[in-house]
Scaffold this motif. Structure first.
Motif, PDB file in Angstrom:
ATOM      1  N   CYS A  20       0.831  -1.212   0.000  1.00  0.00           N
ATOM      2  CA  CYS A  20       0.000   0.000   0.000  1.00  0.00           C
ATOM      3  C   CYS A  20       0.862   1.257   0.000  1.00  0.00           C
ATOM      4  N   ARG A  21       1.916   1.238   0.775  1.00  0.00           N
ATOM      5  CA  ARG A  21       2.824   2.401   0.790  1.00  0.00           C
ATOM      6  C   ARG A  21       3.518   2.578  -0.555  1.00  0.00           C
ATOM      7  N   ARG A  22       3.901   1.474  -1.183  1.00  0.00           N
ATOM      8  CA  ARG A  22       4.545   1.555  -2.499  1.00  0.00           C
ATOM      9  C   ARG A  22       3.569   2.056  -3.554  1.00  0.00           C
ATOM     10  N   ALA A  23       2.302   1.679  -3.425  1.00  0.00           N
ATOM     11  CA  ALA A  23       1.296   2.155  -4.381  1.00  0.00           C
ATOM     12  C   ALA A  23       1.067   3.654  -4.232  1.00  0.00           C
ATOM     13  N   THR A  24       1.126   4.169  -2.999  1.00  0.00           N
ATOM     14  CA  THR A  24       0.926   5.607  -2.803  1.00  0.00           C
ATOM     15  C   THR A  24       2.083   6.419  -3.374  1.00  0.00           C
ATOM     16  N   SER A  25       3.240   5.784  -3.509  1.00  0.00           N
ATOM     17  CA  SER A  25       4.371   6.492  -4.108  1.00  0.00           C
ATOM     18  C   SER A  25       4.512   6.181  -5.597  1.00  0.00           C
ATOM     19  N   GLY A  26       3.580   5.395  -6.142  1.00  0.00           N
ATOM     20  CA  GLY A  26       3.587   5.107  -7.571  1.00  0.00           C
ATOM     21  C   GLY A  26       4.501   3.987  -8.003  1.00  0.00           C
ATOM     22  N   GLU A  27       5.097   3.268  -7.068  1.00  0.00           N
ATOM     23  CA  GLU A  27       6.023   2.181  -7.402  1.00  0.00           C
ATOM     24  C   GLU A  27       5.319   0.930  -7.910  1.00  0.00           C
ATOM     25  N   VAL A  28       4.113   0.675  -7.412  1.00  0.00           N
ATOM     26  CA  VAL A  28       3.324  -0.477  -7.862  1.00  0.00           C
ATOM     27  C   VAL A  28       1.895  -0.024  -8.124  1.00  0.00           C
ATOM     28  N   SER A  29       1.143  -0.827  -8.845  1.00  0.00           N
ATOM     29  CA  SER A  29      -0.241  -0.459  -9.154  1.00  0.00           C
ATOM     30  C   SER A  29      -1.122  -0.621  -7.912  1.00  0.00           C
ATOM     31  N   PRO A  30      -2.184   0.145  -7.840  1.00  0.00           N
ATOM     32  CA  PRO A  30      -3.103   0.016  -6.713  1.00  0.00           C
ATOM     33  C   PRO A  30      -3.688  -1.392  -6.587  1.00  0.00           C
ATOM     34  N   ASP A  31      -3.857  -2.087  -7.700  1.00  0.00           N
ATOM     35  CA  ASP A  31      -4.440  -3.420  -7.634  1.00  0.00           C
ATOM     36  C   ASP A  31      -3.487  -4.458  -7.041  1.00  0.00           C
ATOM     37  N   ILE A  32      -2.201  -4.247  -7.165  1.00  0.00           N
ATOM     38  CA  ILE A  32      -1.240  -5.119  -6.477  1.00  0.00           C
ATOM     39  C   ILE A  32      -1.373  -4.906  -4.973  1.00  0.00           C
ATOM     40  N   ALA A  33      -1.491  -3.651  -4.576  1.00  0.00           N
ATOM     41  CA  ALA A  33      -1.690  -3.334  -3.156  1.00  0.00           C
ATOM     42  C   ALA A  33      -3.019  -3.897  -2.668  1.00  0.00           C
ATOM     43  N   ARG A  34      -4.046  -3.800  -3.495  1.00  0.00           N
ATOM     44  CA  ARG A  34      -5.364  -4.331  -3.119  1.00  0.00           C
ATOM     45  C   ARG A  34      -5.280  -5.824  -2.856  1.00  0.00           C
ATOM     46  N   GLU A  35      -4.627  -6.556  -3.751  1.00  0.00           N
ATOM     47  CA  GLU A  35      -4.504  -8.005  -3.572  1.00  0.00           C
ATOM     48  C   GLU A  35      -3.764  -8.353  -2.290  1.00  0.00           C
ATOM     49  N   ALA A  36      -2.699  -7.639  -1.998  1.00  0.00           N
ATOM     50  CA  ALA A  36      -1.950  -7.884  -0.763  1.00  0.00           C
ATOM     51  C   ALA A  36      -2.818  -7.578   0.450  1.00  0.00           C
ATOM     52  N   PHE A  37      -3.618  -6.501   0.365  1.00  0.00           N
ATOM     53  CA  PHE A  37      -4.505  -6.154   1.463  1.00  0.00           C
ATOM     54  C   PHE A  37      -5.585  -7.217   1.653  1.00  0.00           C
ATOM     55  N   VAL A  38      -6.149  -7.711   0.565  1.00  0.00           N
ATOM     56  CA  VAL A  38      -7.168  -8.757   0.640  1.00  0.00           C
ATOM     57  C   VAL A  38      -6.607  -9.993   1.333  1.00  0.00           C
ATOM     58  N   GLU A  39      -5.390 -10.383   0.977  1.00  0.00           N
ATOM     59  CA  GLU A  39      -4.769 -11.560   1.610  1.00  0.00           C
ATOM     60  C   GLU A  39      -4.564 -11.347   3.110  1.00  0.00           C
ATOM     61  N   ALA A  40      -4.141 -10.162   3.486  1.00  0.00           N
ATOM     62  CA  ALA A  40      -3.945  -9.866   4.908  1.00  0.00           C
ATOM     63  C   ALA A  40      -5.292  -9.843   5.643  1.00  0.00           C
ATOM     64  N   ALA A  41      -6.306  -9.268   5.019  1.00  0.00           N
ATOM     65  CA  ALA A  41      -7.632  -9.225   5.637  1.00  0.00           C
ATOM     66  C   ALA A  41      -8.213 -10.629   5.777  1.00  0.00           C
ATOM     67  N   ARG A  42      -7.989 -11.468   4.787  1.00  0.00           N
ATOM     68  CA  ARG A  42      -8.451 -12.854   4.861  1.00  0.00           C
ATOM     69  C   ARG A  42      -7.759 -13.568   6.022  1.00  0.00           C
ATOM     70  N   GLU A  43      -6.434 -13.378   6.161  1.00  0.00           N
ATOM     71  CA  GLU A  43      -5.683 -14.000   7.230  1.00  0.00           C
ATOM     72  C   GLU A  43      -6.196 -13.540   8.611  1.00  0.00           C
ATOM     73  N   ALA A  44      -6.557 -12.258   8.698  1.00  0.00           N
ATOM     74  CA  ALA A  44      -7.033 -11.700   9.977  1.00  0.00           C
ATOM     75  C   ALA A  44      -8.516 -11.991  10.216  1.00  0.00           C
ATOM     76  N   HIS A  45      -9.146 -12.679   9.283  1.00  0.00           N
ATOM     77  CA  HIS A  45     -10.567 -13.050   9.399  1.00  0.00           C
ATOM     78  C   HIS A  45     -11.482 -11.825   9.475  1.00  0.00           C
ATOM     79  N   ILE A  46     -11.133 -10.780   8.719  1.00  0.00           N
ATOM     80  CA  ILE A  46     -11.998  -9.603   8.687  1.00  0.00           C
ATOM     81  C   ILE A  46     -12.540  -9.323   7.285  1.00  0.00           C
ATOM     82  N   LEU A  47     -12.113 -10.100   6.291  1.00  0.00           N
ATOM     83  CA  LEU A  47     -12.565  -9.893   4.925  1.00  0.00           C
ATOM     84  C   LEU A  47     -14.006 -10.355   4.795  1.00  0.00           C
ATOM     85  N   VAL A  48     -14.849  -9.514   4.228  1.00  0.00           N
ATOM     86  CA  VAL A  48     -16.229  -9.887   3.948  1.00  0.00           C
ATOM     87  C   VAL A  48     -16.275 -10.321   2.498  1.00  0.00           C
ATOM     88  N   GLU A  49     -16.537 -11.603   2.293  1.00  0.00           N
ATOM     89  CA  GLU A  49     -16.547 -12.121   0.905  1.00  0.00           C
ATOM     90  C   GLU A  49     -17.943 -12.452   0.458  1.00  0.00           C
TER      91      GLU A  49
END
Length: 81
Positions: free
Chosen positions: A52-81
């Motif tokens: 997410c930090r890399r996406a805010t600086s333009g180093e990676v696409s927002p969707d790469i950050a989104r996927e990483a966030f989704v995986e972390a949210a799934r691991e933390a059992h907070i993702l609503v699917e």
């Protein structure tokens, strides 16, 4: 730093009551990752925060950050699917 918008919001359940939040960008994800995260410090949490930090600086696409966030949210059992 710029706000990097996700192509599709990520819905998570947060707080004691489990209220849902729709996260639409990396700034919202970073705020949640740094302040109210159940599994702070896990590999997926750290990966999502970094992406997410890399996406805010333009180093990676927002969707790469989104996927990483989704995986972390799934691991933390907070993702609503």
């Amino acid at each position: 730093m710029q706000t990097a918008w996700f192509s599709k919001p990520v819905v998570v359940s947060v707080g004691v009551t489990g209220s849902t939040r729709n996260l639409s960008n990396t700034q919202q994800a970073i705020e949640l990752l740094t302040t109210h995260w159940r599994d702070a410090g896990s590999v997926k949490h750290q990966s999502a925060l970094r992406a997410c930090r890399r996406a805010t600086s333009g180093e990676v696409s927002p969707d790469i950050a989104r996927e990483a966030f989704v995986e972390a949210a799934r691991e933390a059992h907070i993702l609503v699917e």
